[in-house]
Enzyme design. Structure first.
Site, PDB file in Angstrom:
ATOM      1  N   TYR A 287     101.256 -67.184 -36.314  1.00  0.00           N
ATOM      2  CA  TYR A 287     100.401 -67.656 -35.215  1.00  0.00           C
ATOM      3  C   TYR A 287      99.582 -68.876 -35.658  1.00  0.00           C
ATOM      4  CZ  TYR A 287      97.175 -67.408 -31.237  1.00  0.00           C
ATOM      5  OH  TYR A 287      96.438 -67.701 -30.109  1.00  0.00           O
TER       6      TYR A 287
ATOM      7  N   SER B 106      94.555 -73.175 -30.344  1.00  0.00           N
ATOM      8  CA  SER B 106      93.640 -72.081 -30.701  1.00  0.00           C
ATOM      9  C   SER B 106      92.638 -72.631 -31.711  1.00  0.00           C
ATOM     10  CB  SER B 106      94.433 -70.943 -31.361  1.00  0.00           C
ATOM     11  OG  SER B 106      93.564 -70.012 -31.969  1.00  0.00           O
TER      12      SER B 106
HETATM   13  N1  LIG Z   1      92.991 -64.691 -25.831  1.00  0.00           N
HETATM   14  C1  LIG Z   1      92.599 -65.358 -26.929  1.00  0.00           C
HETATM   15  O1  LIG Z   1      91.699 -64.924 -27.665  1.00  0.00           O
HETATM   16  C2  LIG Z   1      93.244 -66.675 -27.293  1.00  0.00           C
HETATM   17  C3  LIG Z   1      92.621 -67.475 -28.258  1.00  0.00           C
HETATM   18  C4  LIG Z   1      93.210 -68.682 -28.598  1.00  0.00           C
HETATM   19  C5  LIG Z   1      94.377 -69.091 -27.996  1.00  0.00           C
HETATM   20  N2  LIG Z   1      94.967 -68.276 -27.050  1.00  0.00           N
HETATM   21  C6  LIG Z   1      96.204 -68.744 -26.452  1.00  0.00           C
HETATM   22  O2  LIG Z   1      96.069 -68.773 -25.052  1.00  0.00           O
HETATM   23  C7  LIG Z   1      97.336 -68.549 -24.438  1.00  0.00           C
HETATM   24  C8  LIG Z   1      97.225 -67.402 -23.440  1.00  0.00           C
HETATM   25  O3  LIG Z   1      96.841 -66.249 -24.145  1.00  0.00           O
HETATM   26  P1  LIG Z   1      96.271 -64.939 -23.444  1.00  0.00           P
HETATM   27  O4  LIG Z   1      95.274 -64.377 -24.369  1.00  0.00           O
HETATM   28  O5  LIG Z   1      95.931 -65.216 -22.040  1.00  0.00           O
HETATM   29  O6  LIG Z   1      97.562 -63.995 -23.550  1.00  0.00           O
HETATM   30  P2  LIG Z   1      98.223 -62.941 -22.531  1.00  0.00           P
HETATM   31  O7  LIG Z   1      99.221 -62.197 -23.368  1.00  0.00           O
HETATM   32  O8  LIG Z   1      97.189 -62.170 -21.821  1.00  0.00           O
HETATM   33  O9  LIG Z   1      98.997 -63.904 -21.524  1.00  0.00           O
HETATM   34  C9  LIG Z   1     100.055 -64.683 -21.999  1.00  0.00           C
HETATM   35  C10 LIG Z   1     101.005 -64.985 -20.880  1.00  0.00           C
HETATM   36  O10 LIG Z   1     102.097 -65.737 -21.442  1.00  0.00           O
HETATM   37  C11 LIG Z   1     103.292 -65.186 -20.951  1.00  0.00           C
HETATM   38  N3  LIG Z   1     104.402 -65.430 -21.869  1.00  0.00           N
HETATM   39  C12 LIG Z   1     104.627 -64.880 -23.088  1.00  0.00           C
HETATM   40  N4  LIG Z   1     105.820 -65.284 -23.560  1.00  0.00           N
HETATM   41  C13 LIG Z   1     106.349 -66.090 -22.618  1.00  0.00           C
HETATM   42  C14 LIG Z   1     107.559 -66.808 -22.510  1.00  0.00           C
HETATM   43  N5  LIG Z   1     108.511 -66.734 -23.464  1.00  0.00           N
HETATM   44  N6  LIG Z   1     107.782 -67.573 -21.422  1.00  0.00           N
HETATM   45  C15 LIG Z   1     106.846 -67.639 -20.438  1.00  0.00           C
HETATM   46  N7  LIG Z   1     105.697 -66.959 -20.462  1.00  0.00           N
HETATM   47  C16 LIG Z   1     105.457 -66.194 -21.541  1.00  0.00           C
HETATM   48  C17 LIG Z   1     103.015 -63.709 -20.810  1.00  0.00           C
HETATM   49  O11 LIG Z   1     103.955 -63.076 -19.930  1.00  0.00           O
HETATM   50  C18 LIG Z   1     101.600 -63.707 -20.266  1.00  0.00           C
HETATM   51  O12 LIG Z   1     101.565 -63.776 -18.857  1.00  0.00           O
HETATM   52  C19 LIG Z   1      98.313 -68.275 -25.582  1.00  0.00           C
HETATM   53  O13 LIG Z   1      98.982 -69.457 -25.927  1.00  0.00           O
HETATM   54  C20 LIG Z   1      97.391 -67.830 -26.690  1.00  0.00           C
HETATM   55  O14 LIG Z   1      97.950 -68.037 -27.970  1.00  0.00           O
HETATM   56  C21 LIG Z   1      94.431 -67.087 -26.689  1.00  0.00           C
END
Ligand SMILES: NC(=O)c1ccc[n+]([C@@H]2O[C@H](COP(=O)([O-])OP(=O)(O)OC[C@H]3O[C@@H](n4cnc5c(N)ncnc54)[C@H](O)[C@@H]3O)[C@@H](O)[C@H]2O)c1
Length: 258
Positions: free
Chosen positions: A161, A148
């Site tokens: 986080y 991130s």
């Molecule tokens: N959306 C943002 O702004 C953002 C910014 C920086 C980093 N990220 C990172 O990107 C990644 C995806 O985030 P997102 O925004 O798409 O989130 P989201 O919640 O929309 O999707 C996350 C996915 O991970 C799965 N997940 C959660 N726990 C799990 C587990 N124990 N085992 C397997 N799968 C699991 C969920 O079921 C979901 O399908 C994450 O690592 C998040 O920290 C997101």
């Protein structure tokens, strides 16, 4: 003719947490670049994960869905074994599964801390370890961890986080050092705020607050879309990135440029 250095034809990828959000976009994007892509998510999200599989098949690539909860080390090993048995190899791992808990540091419980660190940091490590064991036998591979922009800068109410994502960034460097000798590159992507179901569920801002927040922190002036991260993942997975390892590729709309 497309640039062959970005072609993933013949490669097999596994994306964790690819039922929705960034994971889904990356899974479909890797397939568009030519890869066979294994979709995975925790057991409660497998119906959604199969929708991602259908999107991959719609672009003409092979896919299958695996039940992989990154908190369950056995399910990590079983899924990776399943991918190798179904598709013959594993070339690319995208460790995307992650959770967010937003709470002031003084109110964070042990359960909050463990959920975030175990999913976002421990889970990423054990997926990498299981994938590397396969990749070493194949003579190499690509591991891409989703970190991130909050690996580099902090934000209130996200202490666990921020710690987890900074941990992923430096763990990526540590693994890159150890595994370069096996032909495995290990890199991370650092997305900025990206419109996903997870982000929107956690969002408590009014539209006015959001616009003020974006004006203060996000030169791009808007949240990103998950598809805007695909090029970074395709690059890191591709032959072009053969000498790129231990890198955090920040794609954050300029958040960390301020
Ligand atoms: N959306 C943002 O702004 C953002 C910014 C920086 C980093 N990220 C990172 O990107 C990644 C995806 O985030 P997102 O925004 O798409 O989130 P989201 O919640 O929309 O999707 C996350 C996915 O991970 C799965 N997940 C959660 N726990 C799990 C587990 N124990 N085992 C397997 N799968 C699991 C969920 O079921 C979901 O399908 C994450 O690592 C998040 O920290 C997101």
């Amino acid at each position: 003719m497309p640039y062959a250095g970005l072609d993933l034809e013949g490669k097999v990828a596994l994306v964790t947490g690819s039922a929705r959000g960034i994971g889904r976009a990356l899974a479909v994007g890797l397939a568009q670049a030519g890869a066979t892509v294994a979709v995975s998510d925790m057991p409660s999200r497998l119906d959604l994960a199969r929708e991602t599989q259908a999107q991959i098949e719609a672009v003409g690539r092979s896919s299958a869905t695996y039940s992989l909860d990154v908190l369950d080390l056995k399910s990590i090993g079983d899924s990776i074994d399943g991918v190798v048995s179904d598709f013959g190899r594993l070339d690319i791992l995208v460790s995307n599964a992650g959770v967010r808990v937003r709470r002031p540091a003084l109110e964070v419980t042990e359960d909050d801390w463990d959920e975030v660190i175990d999913t976002n940091l421990k889970g990423v490590f054990f997926c990498a370890q299981a994938a590397a064991k396969i990749m070493i036998g194949q003579g190499g591979g690509r591991i891409i961890n989703i970190s991130s922009q909050l690996a580099l800068v902090a934000r209130e109410n996200r202490v666990a986080y921020c710690a987890s994502k900074a941990g992923v960034a430096n763990m990526t460097r540590a693994l890159a050092l150890e595994w370069a000798r096996y032909g495995i590159t290990v890199n991370a992507i650092g997305p900025g705020p990206t419109e996903t179901p997870g982000l929107l569920d956690a969002d408590t801002q009014t539209e006015d607050e959001l616009q003020r927040d974006l004006a203060a922190h996000m030169p791009l002036g808007r949240r990103m879309q998950p598809e805007e991260l695909v090029g970074a993942a395709v690059y890191l997975a591709s032959p072009s990135a053969s000498a790129t390892t231990g890198h955090l590729l920040v794609v954050d709309g300029g958040w960390t440029a301020i």
